[in-house]
Structures are given as C-alpha cells and as structure tokens.
Design an enzyme around this catalytic site. Structure first.
Site, PDB file in Angstrom:
ATOM      1  N   CYS A   1      41.124  40.610  28.877  1.00 33.97           N
ATOM      2  CA  CYS A   1      41.914  39.798  29.812  1.00 33.97           C
ATOM      3  C   CYS A   1      41.647  38.306  29.651  1.00 33.97           C
ATOM      4  O   CYS A   1      42.394  37.480  30.182  1.00 33.97           O
ATOM      5  CB  CYS A   1      41.656  40.235  31.242  1.00 33.97           C
ATOM      6  SG  CYS A   1      41.818  42.006  31.486  1.00 33.97           S
TER       7      CYS A   1
ATOM      8  N   HIS B   1      43.050  34.822  36.107  1.00 34.91           N
ATOM      9  CA  HIS B   1      43.510  36.148  35.687  1.00 34.91           C
ATOM     10  C   HIS B   1      43.812  37.004  36.919  1.00 34.91           C
ATOM     11  O   HIS B   1      42.999  37.093  37.843  1.00 34.91           O
ATOM     12  CB  HIS B   1      42.433  36.795  34.812  1.00 34.91           C
ATOM     13  CG  HIS B   1      42.698  38.236  34.544  1.00 34.91           C
ATOM     14  ND1 HIS B   1      43.930  38.697  34.139  1.00 34.91           N
ATOM     15  CD2 HIS B   1      41.888  39.329  34.639  1.00 34.91           C
ATOM     16  CE1 HIS B   1      43.873  40.009  33.992  1.00 34.91           C
ATOM     17  NE2 HIS B   1      42.648  40.419  34.295  1.00 34.91           N
TER      18      HIS B   1
ATOM     19  N   ASN C   1      47.768  43.948  37.148  1.00 36.09           N
ATOM     20  CA  ASN C   1      46.938  43.306  36.114  1.00 36.09           C
ATOM     21  C   ASN C   1      47.585  43.542  34.741  1.00 36.09           C
ATOM     22  O   ASN C   1      47.628  44.675  34.272  1.00 36.09           O
ATOM     23  CB  ASN C   1      45.538  43.916  36.184  1.00 36.09           C
ATOM     24  CG  ASN C   1      44.587  43.353  35.131  1.00 36.09           C
ATOM     25  OD1 ASN C   1      45.008  42.696  34.189  1.00 36.09           O
ATOM     26  ND2 ASN C   1      43.315  43.634  35.293  1.00 36.09           N
TER      27      ASN C   1
HETATM   28  O1  UT7 Z   1      40.826  42.827  34.183  1.00 29.30           O
HETATM   29  C1  UT7 Z   1      39.628  43.459  34.542  1.00 29.30           C
HETATM   30  C2  UT7 Z   1      39.915  44.885  34.929  1.00 29.30           C
HETATM   31  N1  UT7 Z   1      39.193  45.443  36.023  1.00 29.30           N
HETATM   32  C3  UT7 Z   1      39.160  44.997  37.291  1.00 29.30           C
HETATM   33  O2  UT7 Z   1      39.595  43.954  37.588  1.00 29.30           O
HETATM   34  C4  UT7 Z   1      38.521  45.883  38.314  1.00 29.30           C
HETATM   35  C5  UT7 Z   1      37.762  45.130  39.368  1.00 29.30           C
HETATM   36  N2  UT7 Z   1      37.414  46.033  40.456  1.00 29.30           N
HETATM   37  C6  UT7 Z   1      38.254  46.324  41.478  1.00 29.30           C
HETATM   38  O3  UT7 Z   1      39.352  45.783  41.522  1.00 29.30           O
HETATM   39  C7  UT7 Z   1      37.794  47.270  42.562  1.00 29.30           C
HETATM   40  O4  UT7 Z   1      36.439  47.613  42.347  1.00 29.30           O
HETATM   41  C8  UT7 Z   1      38.655  48.566  42.644  1.00 29.30           C
HETATM   42  C9  UT7 Z   1      40.045  48.231  43.175  1.00 29.30           C
HETATM   43  C10 UT7 Z   1      38.766  49.230  41.284  1.00 29.30           C
HETATM   44  C11 UT7 Z   1      38.021  49.543  43.620  1.00 29.30           C
HETATM   45  O5  UT7 Z   1      37.952  48.950  44.913  1.00 29.30           O
HETATM   46  P1  UT7 Z   1      36.655  49.133  45.795  1.00 29.30           P
HETATM   47  O6  UT7 Z   1      36.898  48.455  47.085  1.00 29.30           O
HETATM   48  O7  UT7 Z   1      35.498  48.667  44.970  1.00 29.30           O
HETATM   49  O8  UT7 Z   1      36.631  50.685  46.065  1.00 29.30           O
HETATM   50  P2  UT7 Z   1      35.474  51.712  45.705  1.00 29.30           P
HETATM   51  O9  UT7 Z   1      35.433  51.934  44.233  1.00 29.30           O
HETATM   52  O10 UT7 Z   1      34.221  51.277  46.413  1.00 29.30           O
HETATM   53  O11 UT7 Z   1      35.982  53.020  46.395  1.00 29.30           O
HETATM   54  C12 UT7 Z   1      35.932  53.188  47.818  1.00 29.30           C
HETATM   55  C13 UT7 Z   1      36.519  54.524  48.155  1.00 29.30           C
HETATM   56  C14 UT7 Z   1      35.955  55.681  47.355  1.00 29.30           C
HETATM   57  O12 UT7 Z   1      35.898  56.818  48.190  1.00 29.30           O
HETATM   58  P3  UT7 Z   1      34.509  57.318  48.827  1.00 29.30           P
HETATM   59  O13 UT7 Z   1      33.635  57.619  47.630  1.00 29.30           O
HETATM   60  O14 UT7 Z   1      34.011  56.149  49.635  1.00 29.30           O
HETATM   61  O15 UT7 Z   1      34.901  58.500  49.615  1.00 29.30           O
HETATM   62  C15 UT7 Z   1      36.990  55.927  46.263  1.00 29.30           C
HETATM   63  O16 UT7 Z   1      37.013  57.266  45.826  1.00 29.30           O
HETATM   64  O17 UT7 Z   1      37.928  54.498  47.874  1.00 29.30           O
HETATM   65  C16 UT7 Z   1      38.263  55.608  47.017  1.00 29.30           C
HETATM   66  N3  UT7 Z   1      39.344  55.182  46.135  1.00 29.30           N
HETATM   67  C17 UT7 Z   1      40.633  55.339  46.463  1.00 29.30           C
HETATM   68  N4  UT7 Z   1      41.224  55.862  47.561  1.00 29.30           N
HETATM   69  C18 UT7 Z   1      42.561  55.862  47.595  1.00 29.30           C
HETATM   70  C19 UT7 Z   1      39.248  54.586  44.925  1.00 29.30           C
HETATM   71  N5  UT7 Z   1      40.479  54.345  44.433  1.00 29.30           N
HETATM   72  C20 UT7 Z   1      41.355  54.815  45.382  1.00 29.30           C
HETATM   73  C21 UT7 Z   1      42.762  54.847  45.466  1.00 29.30           C
HETATM   74  N6  UT7 Z   1      43.320  55.385  46.579  1.00 29.30           N
HETATM   75  N7  UT7 Z   1      43.571  54.369  44.494  1.00 29.30           N
END
Ligand code: UT7
Length: 339
Positions: free
Chosen positions: A113, A263, A293
């Site tokens: 990216c 980005h 993204n």
């Molecule tokens: O260009 C670079 C590419 N990468 C990025 O930019 C990624 C950067 N990271 C992020 O944007 C965030 O970390 C994410 C959007 C990927 C995740 O957000 P988060 O607030 O860090 O969520 P999390 O991973 O802490 O997940 C919280 C909960 C989990 O459930 P439990 O374990 O607490 O029960 C996940 O399983 O949310 C759940 N979860 C979802 N629920 C509904 C994760 N993805 C989803 C989803 N829908 N799409």
C-alpha cells in the site's frame, strides 16, 4: 519550475458490492463493518477488467489532463501487489502496449500500500535526469481477486481500482533533486513481514517459513492473510511519524499542511493519525466509505478525486503518506503541483 505533477486520472470499476451484499453470505453486518472501518461499499473488477485495464484507463485520463502524447512518456512505473501475471510479464509492460507508449521503459514495483509513493520517487529520479521526458506513475489493484471471502476480518476491507499521475520536469538535470531531496521518506520494517502476507511464490518450495510467516495450506488461488490488530497499531504509529518527520525536515509544522492524503485503509486509523498530529480530520482526504482499501491505488485515486473536485490549488502544502505489507511505509511532500 522543477518536477511537477502535470495531470491525474483514476478508474473505479462500475460493479459495487455493499456491506449488506457481503452479509448475505458471511457472518457480519453493515453496522459492524462501518463502525470498525468507515467502509460502506467497494468497487469490484468485473469481467474484462483487470489490474492492467484499470491502470490503462487511469493513465489515459492522466495523460489527457497533462496534455501528454504516448510518445512523450519515457517511463512507466506501476505499483501493484495484484499483477495480472505473477510476476511476469509485468503489468506495466502490458499497459505500455495498451497506451502505445513505445518510447517508455516499464516495470512493476511492489511495496504494497506504500507502493505509489515509492513509485513516485523512482519516477522523480527519472525525470530529474531526463528533463525532456515524462513519466507515468500508476497504482492499480484487483485485490478482491486474492481475498479469502470466508475470512470476515479481512475480506471486508478491500476494493479494486487504479489511479495515475504524469510527472514532468522543466529544470536542468540534477537541479530539482538538489532542491527536493528532503521531501520524501521511504522506509521498511521487515520484522513485521508476517503481519500481511499473500500466499503463493517460491517460498512454497522451501521446507520452512522464513520471517515467522505462518504456514497455511496452499489454496487453489493466492490469498491475502492479515493480522489486523498489529497492522492497525503499526499504521497509526508510522503514518503520523512519517508526516511529522517530513514537516521537520522541511522546517515546517503539521499545522501548516493544507491537505493530507493518507492511505485509505481504515477510517479509524486516519482519525487516530489526525488526533496524534493534532490536525482536524477535515484536512485528511477520506473516500474509503465507497472505495475501501485499494492498496497502491488509494493515494492516486484520492489525489485525482481532489483535483477533479477543485480541492487543490497552486502552492497548497500537501503530504501523501502510506503504509503496507512488508512492512513498508513512505511519505512525500508537495507544494501542489510541484514535487
Ligand atoms: O493496507 C493495510 C491493510 N490492513 C489493514 O489496514 C488492517 C488494519 N486493521 C484493521 O483495520 C482492524 O484491525 C480490523 C478492521 C481488521 C479489525 O477491527 P478490530 O476492531 O481490530 O476488530 P477485532 O479484530 O478486535 O475483532 C473484534 C471482534 C472479534 O470477535 P470476538 O473474538 O471479540 O468475539 C472478531 O471475530 O469482531 C469480530 N469480527 C467481526 N464481526 C463482524 C471481526 N471481523 C468482523 C466482521 N463482522 N467483519
């Protein structure tokens, strides 16, 4: 006088996939995705569209805006992590043929990216030494074709598209580089290589996984694997540091910036960066609500949208800053449209 962006262009596929569309086949909701990312929908390349075709369309627009003919282009640098062929022939070579830029050298650049800013810097070096030539810098991605659509924590984040700029120089060789050498930061931190990976490649022939990259059974097609939390923390830390360091190098302060083109990975990342930099969010270009993204394409798409919306005027102080797999990071300063 000097090296400048002479024209911009972008292309987004017509097909749009909303969060509600994804929620039909995955355990997620529009509410969760929007509140955690700021994304409502993304463009998805359709039949007949590819990284090369999108790149060529964005480039045609940029060349038209720059008044550049195919024969004027001496170099094409195409930043992508989703080349049509992996890794050759380069997508840049196919774009060269599609545009009829017969005088141009062409190569792909992979810095995820952060790739567009890396590519811009390569092209800046080129037009600095060949001031009578122009360079085409493109970011183009078909990320939706390498997503694991069963992984709700990653597939909701990405979209397809392309952006392009034409660079030119009206100074004698070497003059512009002396003036602008302090304007760019290119960096990497390979210790985080395992945070974002794309399966496939020659590592699969090895009996071990280098850099702690987790072993995963090879899928039939390449797939993106993401450790979202780690990337989030790296992004917030790095984007604000690069933007601040650029300002410091230039003897100015973040408050003096008119616009930041960061980005577009996650709206919460950009909000956190704005807070760290003590800048109002209104200074940051935001389009990920409808583009998601688009990796190397995200900054040039944003730039083109800003230009076409009449949001950039001569002399405005802007910073473009990106981060991505590798890990990579990069930022550049521009007193619009001078690099
Ligand atoms: O260009 C670079 C590419 N990468 C990025 O930019 C990624 C950067 N990271 C992020 O944007 C965030 O970390 C994410 C959007 C990927 C995740 O957000 P988060 O607030 O860090 O969520 P999390 O991973 O802490 O997940 C919280 C909960 C989990 O459930 P439990 O374990 O607490 O029960 C996940 O399983 O949310 C759940 N979860 C979802 N629920 C509904 C994760 N993805 C989803 C989803 N829908 N799409």
């Amino acid at each position: 006088m000097g090296i400048k962006i002479l024209g911009t262009g972008s292309y987004l596929p017509k097909k749009v996939v909303t969060n509600d569309d994804i929620a039909k086949s995955l355990d997620t909701t529009d509410e969760w995705i929007y509140s955690h990312t700021g994304i409502h929908s993304r463009h998805v390349a359709g039949d007949g569209e590819s990284t090369a075709t999108m790149a060529a369309e964005a480039a045609r627009q940029a060349m038209a805006a720059a008044g550049a003919e195919p024969g004027d282009i001496g170099l094409i640098v195409l930043a992508t992590s989703t080349p049509d062929y992996n890794p050759f022939p380069s997508t840049a070579c196919m774009v060269q043929a599609m545009l009829g830029c017969e005088n141009a050298g062409a190569f792909d650049l992979q810095a995820a990216c952060a790739g567009f800013v890396y590519a811009l810097e390569q092209a800046r070096g080129f037009v600095n030494f060949y001031p009578d030539k122009k360079a085409l810098v493109i970011g183009s991605e078909s990320l939706t074709r390498i997503l694991d659509w069963t992984d709700r924590a990653s597939c909701i984040l990405f979209g397809d598209g392309a952006g392009a700029v034409v660079l030119g120089n009206d100074e004698a060789p070497g003059v512009a580089s002396a003036k602008t050498a302090a304007h760019t930061i290119l960096g990497a931190d390979g210790k985080g290589a395992h945070f974002i990976t794309r399966t496939g490649g020659c590592k699969n022939a090895l009996p071990f996984t280098p850099m702690g990259i987790p072993a995963k059974a090879e899928p039939e097609r390449p797939e993106l694997v993401l450790m979202g939390h780690d990337v989030f923390a790296f992004a917030v830390r790095t984007l604000s540091k690069v933007a601040r360091d650029l300002c410091e190098k230039l003897g100015t302060t973040p408050e003096s910036l008119d616009r930041v083109f960061a980005h577009q990975a996650n709206g919460r990342i950009i909000e956190a960066v704005a807070r760290r930099m003590k800048l109002p969010l209104s200074k940051f270009w935001l389009n990920l609500e409808t583009t998601a993204n688009t990796s190397a394409a995200s900054i040039p798409i944003s730039l083109d949208q800003a230009v076409r919306a009449g949001e950039l005027s001569e002399g405005m102080k802007i910073v473009m800053v990106g981060f991505g797999a590798g890990l990579t990071y990069a930022g550049t300063y521009c007193a619009w449209p001078n690099l």
